[in-house]
Design an enzyme around this catalytic site. Structure first.
Site, PDB file in Angstrom:
ATOM      1  N   GLY A  10       0.681  15.084  -4.963  1.00  0.00           N
ATOM      2  CA  GLY A  10      -0.064  15.195  -3.345  1.00  0.00           C
ATOM      3  C   GLY A  10       0.922  14.922  -2.311  1.00  0.00           C
ATOM      4  N   GLY A 134       3.236  -2.370  -0.452  1.00  0.00           N
ATOM      5  CA  GLY A 134       3.584  -1.517   0.519  1.00  0.00           C
ATOM      6  C   GLY A 134       6.043  -0.869  -0.386  1.00  0.00           C
ATOM      7  N   LYS A 205      -5.868  -4.758  -5.199  1.00  0.00           N
ATOM      8  CA  LYS A 205      -4.361  -5.098  -5.107  1.00  0.00           C
ATOM      9  C   LYS A 205      -4.651  -6.972  -5.570  1.00  0.00           C
ATOM     10  CE  LYS A 205      -3.754  -2.279  -0.874  1.00  0.00           C
ATOM     11  NZ  LYS A 205      -2.892  -2.664   0.109  1.00  0.00           N
ATOM     12  N   GLY A 302       2.581   2.707   4.906  1.00  0.00           N
ATOM     13  CA  GLY A 302       3.280   3.481   5.637  1.00  0.00           C
ATOM     14  C   GLY A 302       3.804   4.448   4.933  1.00  0.00           C
TER      15      GLY A 302
END
Lengths: 436, 436
Positions: A10, A134, A205, A302
């Site tokens: 991916g 992240g 999470k 991001g």
């Protein structure tokens, strides 16, 4: 030294970021890892896009199953997402003796127990720093940095989309629906934002963090999940007047009789550092019995922040891959035979404080009736606002903050308050945490 | 599995905390580490105290050199402090093939290069999470969590004593000397507080962080060190009016021509999260090229927070001690042959912004003269306050914030300003960082 060969499954936003950062910081990363880490194969359905991003430097294929079977590949990085083919690919990679790095919180929260058992059996590592918050190394902090502690609770702003929306609602006084549209226009929210705004992403999470904090299995199906779609601007304003901010928190807390695992909008004191985490930023507050409170803050999403976590995992595996499996850091922080089957408490059993807003007739004795019900239920009032009725209005708002109580007790009291003839409609109830 | 045997050198505050946390959380820690970690011997000059703390459960001796020579000991924990006997003991322990955990920032900042070279040669680990920011796992974040990044800069509130003093000076408007006395009475400052208030302790920690962030040797002797003893309350107040807080920061920044390594009082925008770290708390802000800014916050000192870091190192070593040395996490984050000899820039070459306060005659043309000098030196003014002179006074204060410039340029301009006949006395100059 022989390079480590990585197969990337991916090459969307995070995959592209991973490819670019690995290339840009190749020298720096090699100086740390002790050998080059190179992506040798990329699998993506969109071959043209994959070729464009990689600039023809690596092998590109649309057959991800060929990559997880390729004997030349040491580590498979799964960035496809979802529970379907991603699960099959990760299990296949493990079966073929490959180490796996994944950013897929949904997969781990739902199928993590199966995946880590398979990895344990084959003696391979499955690393997932990128799955939570992240680029913030919160998995590493919980799994390795705080090993001395009995972790008591953790609370995190772990979904940037909802935090951005809440910040905007507060700053601009706009309703949820308007701010959601703005967030979509700015790219902070997806066109189908359900997973974010309904709290599902945060619950994935929180589930992962609860497992490594307490040494328990993934129990996503037991998590209480509440999003921000029903949050009204009026409550953000009243909370502010009382010295609180409303954040979507993922909370995991150890109790004597089990573990709380819940995601919901939460009032927190405005003076806490975490209350001042604004916009799309993430932060996790962890309370350990020895260290006290520690906070971890940064970008939770991001391309490059997430790539930072993916690559940190690649370096970890590169450093550790020759170690005998029993001496590596355990997948879920605790040794596999030491995971304890502690139950997640039903939401009724959770202990928390409350913010209550109710619309009442402006008549004598109303407040006495309400406070009597709360006193009968052993619920103390911590702060209160009673608004004067508007010009010509016969009704007004009462806002109360309560001390801690068991949720079922609070719900029973609220039902009694709602049954009072002087109380109009439903009581708005939000949970409140002091985080101390 | 066979337990790991630890020899503890020094059972003062942190040593006692380490002993107690290891005992209290024995089960939890063993579940993580995979085998029991037990302190078998304690060396301390004060035998009576050592016996009291350990309750007769372990061997107690006043001969630390016997402990580092004891073949039964796997890991030596050095909590004696200072550069003298601690250095000898650590080197001896390494020579005897023992892994070492230390909280001794002074020792590592000054003799770290020698110690890590010796450890490298013997293939043993020297772990030092407790040396910087107490229980906050910042060494782990830099060394392992952010390995994908070219770290651009870091800035930390890494001395609790001075942060407590600065918070109190601001809150209560009291002068430095008064608050220092209060801090000493409360136990936040030592009876000889020189190392803290002169910035030396912060510089030790900044030196250690600079090494692992940039892959450079320890260069404490090149660090610029300035404390808070000369800071005046007036400047804290003016800074506040301009939207800034003053913090003692340890800063390490990568420049094209070298590395900045400096500790000094610094104005930072009040709206930054790190500006709101108050009291004895610590926080480190790290800017990486991929992850962006990440922040780590918690208690930087105290028995149990520091013990949390010491024990995390013990667990790390327990997990890793069978791995071949080339595949462990390198002591200084980068492989030993990849440490680069990048020079620390002299303070004259540092680039920063400034806060300037000057006392001037209340006459026409004064401001024109001053701004002309700054313009000639290519220094832009970002904000300014000019106070009205007090009743019957002929002088007044001008406060200016400048844009970035090289320090020697700023100093030359300040010397020209001080030479103006309308400027009375010295210009007060503080550095300012936007931390963006």
């Amino acid at each position: 030294m022989k390079p480590i060969n990585v197969g990337l499954l991916g090459i969307g936003t995070v995959g592209g970021g991973t490819f670019n950062v690995l290339k840009r910081n190749e020298e720096e990363i090699t100086r740390r890892a002790g050998r080059p880490i190179r992506i040798t194969t990329v699998a993506d359905k969109n071959l043209e896009h994959a070729r464009k991003v990689t600039g023809g430097a690596v092998k590109v294929t649309d057959d991800a199953f060929a990559v997880v079977a390729d004997p030349e590949i040491d580590i498979v990085v799964e960035l496809i997402g979802g529970y379907g083919v991603a699960r099959e690919l990760v299990l296949k990679a493990i079966e073929n003796g490959k180490h796996v790095v994944t950013a897929n919180k949904a997969l781990l929260a739902v199928h993590g127990n199966e995946i880590f058992a398979a990895a344990q059996k084959k003696g391979v590592m499955v690393a997932f720093e990128a799955a939570v918050a992240g680029g913030i190394p919160i998995i590493k902090a919980l799994r390795e940095g705080l090993t001395a502690n009995r972790i008591q609770w953790l609370a995190g702003i772990i979904n940037g989309t909802t935090n951005f929306i809440l910040s905007e609602m507060r700053d601009k006084g706009l309703p949820f629906a308007d701010v959601l549209k703005e967030a979509q226009a700015l790219g902070y929210a997806e066109s189908d934002p359900t997973f974010d705004i309904e709290g599902v992403d945060a619950a994935h999470k929180a589930t992962i963090m609860s497992a490594i904090a307490f040494g328990i299995p993934m129990q996503f199906d037991k998590a209480h999940v509440e999003g921000i779609t029903k949050l009204e601007s009026a409550d953000i304003t009243y909370a502010e007047q009382l010295g609180y901010r409303i954040k979507l928190l993922g909370i995991a807390r150890r109790r004597d009789n089990g573990v709380e695992l819940r995601v919901h909008p939460t009032l927190i004191p405005a003076k806490r550092l975490i209350a001042n985490v604004e916009g799309a930023m993430n932060a996790v507050l962890v309370q350990g019995d020895a260290v006290g409170a520690t906070l971890y803050y940064g970008k939770g999403a991001g391309a490059e922040p997430t790539a930072s976590a993916v690559i940190a995992d690649l370096v970890d595996i590169t450093r550790l891959h020759t170690a005998d499996p029993e001496h590596r850091v355990p997948h879920l922080a605790f040794q596999p035979d030491q995971v304890q089957d502690i139950a997640v408490l039903p939401i009724d059993e959770v202990i928390t404080s409350y913010y209550l807003r109710m619309r009442v007739e402006d008549k004598p004795g109303v407040l006495a009736d309400i406070t009597r019900i709360l006193a009968d239920s052993d619920i103390s009032i911590d702060a209160m606002i009673q608004k004067e009725p508007g010009e010509g209005e016969a009704q007004t708002d009462i806002i109360m903050l309560t001390h801690q109580t068991v949720e079922k007790n609070a719900n029973a009291a609220i039902a009694r308050i709602e049954a009072l003839p002087v109380v109009c409609g439903k009581v708005t109830r939000l949970r409140l945490e002091n985080l101390q």
